[in-house]
Motif scaffolding. Sequence first.
Motif, PDB file in Angstrom:
ATOM      1  N   ASP A  29      31.010  33.366  18.956  1.00  0.00           N
ATOM      2  CA  ASP A  29      29.949  33.822  19.847  1.00  0.00           C
ATOM      3  C   ASP A  29      28.631  33.762  19.059  1.00  0.00           C
ATOM      4  O   ASP A  29      28.569  34.220  17.918  1.00  0.00           O
ATOM      5  CB  ASP A  29      30.258  35.261  20.273  1.00  0.00           C
ATOM      6  CG  ASP A  29      29.254  35.765  21.269  1.00  0.00           C
ATOM      7  OD1 ASP A  29      29.621  35.912  22.430  1.00  0.00           O
ATOM      8  OD2 ASP A  29      28.083  36.000  20.875  1.00  0.00           O
ATOM      9  N   SER A  30      27.593  33.156  19.643  1.00  0.00           N
ATOM     10  CA  SER A  30      26.384  32.928  18.852  1.00  0.00           C
ATOM     11  C   SER A  30      25.731  34.237  18.411  1.00  0.00           C
ATOM     12  O   SER A  30      24.961  34.242  17.459  1.00  0.00           O
ATOM     13  CB  SER A  30      25.393  32.079  19.643  1.00  0.00           C
ATOM     14  OG  SER A  30      24.967  32.789  20.775  1.00  0.00           O
ATOM     15  N   GLY A  31      26.042  35.327  19.065  1.00  0.00           N
ATOM     16  CA  GLY A  31      25.481  36.608  18.648  1.00  0.00           C
ATOM     17  C   GLY A  31      26.089  37.141  17.361  1.00  0.00           C
ATOM     18  O   GLY A  31      25.506  38.008  16.711  1.00  0.00           O
ATOM     19  N   THR A  32      27.277  36.617  16.986  1.00  0.00           N
ATOM     20  CA  THR A  32      27.961  37.167  15.813  1.00  0.00           C
ATOM     21  C   THR A  32      27.718  36.361  14.555  1.00  0.00           C
ATOM     22  O   THR A  32      28.332  36.620  13.529  1.00  0.00           O
ATOM     23  CB  THR A  32      29.483  37.213  16.056  1.00  0.00           C
ATOM     24  OG1 THR A  32      29.953  35.858  16.116  1.00  0.00           O
ATOM     25  CG2 THR A  32      29.836  37.930  17.330  1.00  0.00           C
ATOM     26  N   THR A  82      26.632  38.514  11.456  1.00  0.00           N
ATOM     27  CA  THR A  82      27.624  39.461  10.942  1.00  0.00           C
ATOM     28  C   THR A  82      28.864  38.753  10.424  1.00  0.00           C
ATOM     29  O   THR A  82      29.537  39.255   9.533  1.00  0.00           O
ATOM     30  CB  THR A  82      28.030  40.465  12.040  1.00  0.00           C
ATOM     31  OG1 THR A  82      28.373  39.717  13.213  1.00  0.00           O
ATOM     32  CG2 THR A  82      26.920  41.428  12.351  1.00  0.00           C
ATOM     33  N   ARG A 119      24.466  34.150  30.765  1.00  0.00           N
ATOM     34  CA  ARG A 119      24.658  33.978  29.323  1.00  0.00           C
ATOM     35  C   ARG A 119      23.735  32.895  28.762  1.00  0.00           C
ATOM     36  O   ARG A 119      23.426  32.884  27.573  1.00  0.00           O
ATOM     37  CB  ARG A 119      26.119  33.590  29.029  1.00  0.00           C
ATOM     38  CG  ARG A 119      27.081  34.753  29.160  1.00  0.00           C
ATOM     39  CD  ARG A 119      28.499  34.282  28.936  1.00  0.00           C
ATOM     40  NE  ARG A 119      28.890  33.262  29.910  1.00  0.00           N
ATOM     41  CZ  ARG A 119      30.049  32.609  29.871  1.00  0.00           C
ATOM     42  NH1 ARG A 119      30.897  32.850  28.895  1.00  0.00           N
ATOM     43  NH2 ARG A 119      30.348  31.706  30.791  1.00  0.00           N
ATOM     44  N   GLN A 135      19.968  34.498  27.954  1.00  0.00           N
ATOM     45  CA  GLN A 135      19.654  35.548  26.998  1.00  0.00           C
ATOM     46  C   GLN A 135      19.295  35.031  25.599  1.00  0.00           C
ATOM     47  O   GLN A 135      18.553  35.649  24.885  1.00  0.00           O
ATOM     48  CB  GLN A 135      20.820  36.532  26.896  1.00  0.00           C
ATOM     49  CG  GLN A 135      22.122  35.872  26.448  1.00  0.00           C
ATOM     50  CD  GLN A 135      23.285  36.833  26.510  1.00  0.00           C
ATOM     51  OE1 GLN A 135      23.111  37.997  26.801  1.00  0.00           O
ATOM     52  NE2 GLN A 135      24.475  36.334  26.241  1.00  0.00           N
ATOM     53  N   THR A 136      19.815  33.881  25.199  1.00  0.00           N
ATOM     54  CA  THR A 136      19.489  33.393  23.858  1.00  0.00           C
ATOM     55  C   THR A 136      18.760  32.060  23.943  1.00  0.00           C
ATOM     56  O   THR A 136      18.719  31.424  24.983  1.00  0.00           O
ATOM     57  CB  THR A 136      20.766  33.220  23.009  1.00  0.00           C
ATOM     58  OG1 THR A 136      21.797  32.788  23.848  1.00  0.00           O
ATOM     59  CG2 THR A 136      21.111  34.497  22.295  1.00  0.00           C
ATOM     60  N   ASP A 162      19.801  25.980  17.124  1.00  0.00           N
ATOM     61  CA  ASP A 162      20.889  26.578  17.905  1.00  0.00           C
ATOM     62  C   ASP A 162      22.216  26.221  17.231  1.00  0.00           C
ATOM     63  O   ASP A 162      22.884  25.277  17.604  1.00  0.00           O
ATOM     64  CB  ASP A 162      20.792  26.004  19.327  1.00  0.00           C
ATOM     65  CG  ASP A 162      21.981  26.368  20.172  1.00  0.00           C
ATOM     66  OD1 ASP A 162      22.756  27.246  19.768  1.00  0.00           O
ATOM     67  OD2 ASP A 162      22.126  25.759  21.238  1.00  0.00           O
ATOM     68  N   SER A 174      25.309  27.469  16.849  1.00  0.00           N
ATOM     69  CA  SER A 174      26.639  27.422  17.467  1.00  0.00           C
ATOM     70  C   SER A 174      26.744  26.210  18.403  1.00  0.00           C
ATOM     71  O   SER A 174      27.778  25.548  18.443  1.00  0.00           O
ATOM     72  CB  SER A 174      26.945  28.719  18.196  1.00  0.00           C
ATOM     73  OG  SER A 174      25.891  29.033  19.080  1.00  0.00           O
TER      74      SER A 174
END
Lengths: 321, 317
Positions: free
Chosen positions: A65-68, A71, A99, A102-103, A285, A287
Motif C-alpha cells: 500500500d503506497s501509504g506504508t 514505515t 483511492r 487521495q494520493t 509515485d 509504488s
Amino acid sequence: MAKLDLKTADVPKTREDARPPDGSAPIPIHSRARFSGWFGYVVLVLFAIISLGPIWIAVKTALSDSGTLFTSASSLLPQHPTLFNFERVIGLVNPADPRLQQTSFGKVDFYLALKNSVAFTLLAVVPQIAFSAMAAYAFARLRFYGRRVIFFLFLAATMIPSVVLFIPNFILIKDLGWLNTYQGMAAPYALMTPFAVFFLRQMFLSTPRELEESALIDGACYFTIFFRIVLPVHRSALATLSMLAAMNAWNDFFWPFLVGRDRSVQVMAVAINSFRAQQAGGTPDWSGLMACTVLGIIPVAVLLIFFGRKVVESLQYTGFR
Amino acid sequence: MSVSAQPRAPASPPGSGMPVRRSSFFHVLRFRESYCAWIFIAPALLGFFTFYLMPAFRALYISLTDWNLLRVPKFIGPTNFSKLWNDPNFWNAMKVTVLYVLYNIPIQTVIGLLLAVLLARLSRSIILRSVILAPYLISNVIVAIIWFWMLDPLLGFGNAVLQWIGIGRIPFFSDQQLALPTIAVVNIWRHMGLTALLFYTGIQAIPKDVYEAARIEGAGPWRSFFGITLPLIRPTMVFVLVTSIIGSFQVFDTIAVTTLGGPNYATRTIVWYIYENGFETFRMGYASALSCALFLCLAIVTLVQMRILRSGQSDLG
C-alpha cells in the motif's frame, strides 16, 4: 578468499579418486578442500541473493500500500499486501475511485506502452531476421563480385559506436517525417543488423553443404534451396537469433527515446522513464513505478522459467551494451 | 565446387527437354549464382547503406558544419574539432567516462571470473546460472529505476538497512563523489551474470586432462588457476574486455534515468554530453564532432587492447 579458486581437478571427488595407485590407504581429503567447497557454495548462493534481491524489493513495493512505504522501508515483506498498484497502472480502477484521489499518483497507460513495445519489437525483429538470413546465405554460399568487400564493410560497421549513427539517422527519420511512428523506430533495425548477418553466416558455414549441392544437381534454384533446405535446417540458430534480437529490441531505450517520445508510440522503457519523471508531489509515485517495472519484468521471467537453458546457452553469443 | 557451377549454364538443367524456352530472363535470375546473390543481399544492402554506411559519412560531414536543425547547415571546416579540443566540458566528460570504465571493468571482470570458476567447479545447475543471469535480461531502464528506488535516501530499502545498521542514510545518486561509483555498481549488478556465463563457457572448453596433469605435477589451486585457466581462456578474456569496455564507454541509459548527468556534472559522461548537445540544445555539428572523437577513442582503445592481449593467438593446442 584464497580457497575459492580451487579447480575441478584439484579436489578428489570420491575417496576412490584419492587412493594412491599403489593401493595404499586413501589420502585423507583435506578439510581445507572440503571447507573451500562449502565456502564456494556460500558465495554462489550469496550472488544468487544479490541477483534476485533488488527484484524482490521491486515486487514487494509493488504489492505494498503506497501509504506504508515509509514505515515498511526496511521490511522484506509487503505490509497490507494489495494488488491495487497493478490495477491502477493497468487502468482497471475506475477513475472516480476515491483511492485514486487521495494520493499523488502518476499517470501511465501501461497497456498502450505494452502494445507499442510489442509492435516495435515485431517490426524490428521479424524483417531483420528474414533479410539478414537471406544476406547471410549469399555471403556463406554464393559467389559474387564484391562479396569480400561488402562483408568487410559490414564487419567494419560494428566498430562504429551507435551514438555516432544516431545523429544522422535521427535527421534522416525526421526528414522522412517518421518521428513518433513505429516505422521510424524500427527502420534502422528492420533491414539488417551486422550482428544478425555474422551470426547466421557463421551458422550456415558450419554445416556441410552436401544437401544443398545435391539439390542443385536435381535442378532446384537457389531460392528453393534457401527456403526448403537452409531455413529448415537452421531452425534452431534462427530461433536463438530471434530471441537475442527480440530481447535487444524489447530492452532498447536510447533510439526509441530519441525518435518515439510521443505518448502514443512510447515503448515500455521510454514510458516508464517518463512516468518516473512526472515527479508527482516532489517524489515519484514509487509504488506505481514498481508495479510497472514488475509488469515489465514478467516477460523476462516467463522466458527464463520456460526456456532457461535455451536463453542461457544463446546469451553466450551476445555482447555488452 | 564443380558441382555448384553446373546450373550456371543457363540453357539446360540436367534432364530438361526444353532448353530454348528456359533461358529466359527469369531463368537467369533464378539460376545464375551471382544474380541470385544480389537478390539475396539487396534488402540487407539497402539497410546497410541507409542506416550504417551513409550515416557514418554524414556524421563526419555534419561534424564540419554549424547546424541547429532549423537553418541550412553552414560548412565551417574543422572549427568544431578545435572548439572541442579547448572545451573543458569535453575533457571533464572524458575524465568521467574513463573513471566510470575504471570503476566498472575490474570489479565486473573479477566477479565474473570468480562466479565462473565456482560454477564450473561446484554446480552445473541451469537454475543457478539463470538466476545470476536474470538481471542482464531486464532492460537498463528498469534496472536503473529499481536501484534508484532501493537507494532512495528517504524510502529506499538500502538506506533503511543502512540506517538500521547505524551507518545512516546516504544520498547515493545525489552525492557528487558517490554518484558515478553507484552507477558503476548498478551496471556491475546487471552484467556480472553475463560476464560469468561467458567465462564459464570459456572454462568449459579447457580439456580436463590439462588440470589432471597439473595436479599430478603437484600444482595447487592457485597455480592451476593462474597457470592454466587464465592463459587458456584468453580469447574469452579478450572478447569480454573489449566488448565490455566499448559498452561502458557508451553508458547512457542508467544516467538518463537516474542522475541526468548531475550532480554538478559528476556523471556527465561523453555520450550524455553528446546527447545534451545534439538533442537538448540541437547543436548537431558539435555533437557529431564529439561523437567522432568518441569513435576515435574507442578505435584506439580497442587496437591497444588487441595488441596487448595478443587476441589472435590461443595457447590451446
